[in-house]
Scaffold this active site. Structure first.
Site, PDB file in Angstrom:
ATOM      1  N   GLU A  51       0.897  -1.357  -0.061  1.00 37.91           N
ATOM      2  CA  GLU A  51      -0.034  -0.010   0.102  1.00 37.91           C
ATOM      3  C   GLU A  51       0.767   1.338   0.078  1.00 37.91           C
ATOM      4  O   GLU A  51       0.640   2.243  -0.820  1.00 37.91           O
ATOM      5  CB  GLU A  51      -0.695  -0.027   1.304  1.00 37.91           C
ATOM      6  CG  GLU A  51      -1.960  -1.127   1.356  1.00 37.91           C
ATOM      7  CD  GLU A  51      -1.177  -2.343   2.323  1.00 37.91           C
ATOM      8  OE1 GLU A  51       0.017  -2.573   2.002  1.00 37.91           O
ATOM      9  OE2 GLU A  51      -1.924  -2.911   2.956  1.00 37.91           O
ATOM     10  N   LEU A 297      12.147 -41.221   3.625  1.00 42.59           N
ATOM     11  CA  LEU A 297      11.494 -39.922   4.296  1.00 42.59           C
ATOM     12  C   LEU A 297      10.144 -39.616   3.744  1.00 42.59           C
ATOM     13  O   LEU A 297       9.483 -39.023   4.553  1.00 42.59           O
ATOM     14  CB  LEU A 297      12.551 -38.801   4.321  1.00 42.59           C
ATOM     15  CG  LEU A 297      12.356 -37.523   4.740  1.00 42.59           C
ATOM     16  CD1 LEU A 297      12.298 -37.815   6.433  1.00 42.59           C
ATOM     17  CD2 LEU A 297      13.595 -36.668   4.585  1.00 42.59           C
TER      18      LEU A 297
END
Ligand SMILES: NC(=O)c1ccc[n+]([C@@H]2O[C@H](COP(=O)([O-])OP(=O)(O)OC[C@H]3O[C@@H](n4cnc5c(N)ncnc54)[C@H](OP(=O)(O)O)[C@@H]3O)[C@@H](O)[C@H]2O)c1
Length: 362
Positions: A51, A297
């Site tokens: 902004e 994993l």
């Protein structure tokens, strides 16, 4: 009309990808009398908010203008002062917001402050797109855990290597470049210790001016060879080795001497507890992780529910071999109804390969 301005704000926000972590990507557009008079986006962690950048870049007086912003403007003091105060001070007339801030401590507070000061506020413009843009931030802020993308590259018959372990390369050049672009965007890249022992990878990002993610090695007993490439060159890319109380303390000191961080995590059935590891990594400001295997994993990561998104590259090759590894190993599931199901699936071709992406809802 509102959607078009929000689309422009989304496009601007996208420019911050890979640079703002662990902040969100945000874009802002200022419109007066149907003309865009200011544009801004969040460029990097600690830098001005979108902004404010749009205010700075505006070509005309912004008093009475409309502001389009992809994420609810902040109402609290962080690294920069609250944006809502500036919006009020600069006399913006109407504010259009993509999605609310996911942080339960501040969500809706920015909107309330704007409304209380007499500004007209509309929320939910392209909300889905605005939320998806910041899927990493949404998880990181709410759950205080990194967003995990499990990526695998496999043959048509689901193999990630031949029976002799040859895996370079299964997919084509453009698919591999895509992966390096993703490495550039995430804050961490994670593999199991067997992958380090077998392949001795560098786990760096090999695109021009790319950022190297922090390398995370999951290694319960500190079996990592001391001359592994991931332990070298900490100036180029940082490494964290996640281990457990079973590790040898002398080896830990030896690794730490190389400038590598060793995190001792509670163990779960003798291995690193991955949920606990995720909480620890979030404390290290790691908001996103690319999980690149291996098979053992990968299965644990699914079983322990740390995976948010799955990316599977499929090459039109058939490898075969009972001993050739598949992308997900571990003990596997027994009941098909308990298979890890993907949602919001998309498909695309990359030269000869296919990329399938989807999300897991836990
Ligand atoms: N083609 C590809 O895209 C690709 C990608 C990656 C890997 N690979 C191949 O995959 C092979 C390695 O895969 P892998 O399945 O043998 O091993 P891995 O997944 O790389 O490593 C598994 C090891 O990690 C350690 N670990 C620690 N905590 C864990 C946890 N919570 N869950 C699971 N493991 C944990 C365990 O060893 P400790 O008990 O000692 O801690 C475990 O044995 C290599 O041959 C590599 O070349 C191929």
């Amino acid at each position: 009309m509102h959607e078009n301005y929000m689309k422009l704000a989304l496009k601007l926000a996208e420019k911050g990808r890979g640079k703002v972590s662990p902040n969100p990507m945000v874009g802002a557009v200022i419109v007066k009398e149907n003309k865009v008079i200011g544009k801004g986006y969040h460029k990097g962690y600690g830098e001005a908010h979108a902004e404010v950048k749009a205010f700075e870049n505006s070509t005309e007086d912004i008093k009475g203008a409309d502001l389009y912003v992809t994420l609810e403007p902040c109402s609290h003091y962080g690294k920069t002062p609250p944006c809502v105060d500036k919006i009020i001070h600069r006399k913006i007339k109407r504010v259009f917001i993509g999605c609310l801030d996911p942080n339960p401590l501040v969500s809706g507070k920015g909107v309330k402050k704007l409304i209380d000061s007499g500004i007209e506020v509309t929320t939910g413009i392209l909300e889905k797109e605005c939320r998806e843009l910041n899927e990493v931030f949404m998880k990181y802020i709410v759950e205080k855990k990194p967003f995990v993308i499990m990526k695998t590259a496999m043959s048509l018959d689901g193999k990630i290597a031949t029976k002799t372990g040859d895996s370079k390369w299964i997919t084509g050049l453009r698919s591999r470049k895509n992966v390096h672009r993703l490495r550039n965007e995430v804050s961490g890249i994670m593999v199991g210790i067997n992958t380090v022992i077998a392949d001795n990878p560098e786990l760096t990002c090999r695109i021009e001016n790319g950022n190297n993610p922090i390398r995370i090695i999951v290694d319960s007993k500190l079996r990592i060879p001391i001359d592994s490439k991931v332990l070298d060159n900490q100036n180029l890319a940082k490494t964290i080795v996640a281990t457990t109380g079973q590790a040898d303390m002398t080896k830990k000191v030896e690794i730490e001497k190389k400038g590598v961080k060793v995190l001792t995590i509670k163990s779960l059935e003798g291995k690193v507890d991955l949920q606990k590891l995720m909480s620890k990594l979030a404390e290290e400001n790691i908001d996103s992780i690319l999980l690149e295997g291996g098979a053992t994993l990968n299965f644990s990561a699914l079983e322990q529910q740390i995976v948010d998104k799955v990316q599977v590259y499929i090459a039109p090759k058939i490898i075969g071999g009972e001993k050739s590894k598949t992308s997900v190993g571990g003990s596997g599931i027994e009941d098909l109804r308990k298979a890890f199901q993907l949602h919001r699936i998309s498909y695309k071709t990359i030269d000869e390969d296919i990329l399938i992406e989807g999300y897991i809802r836990w």
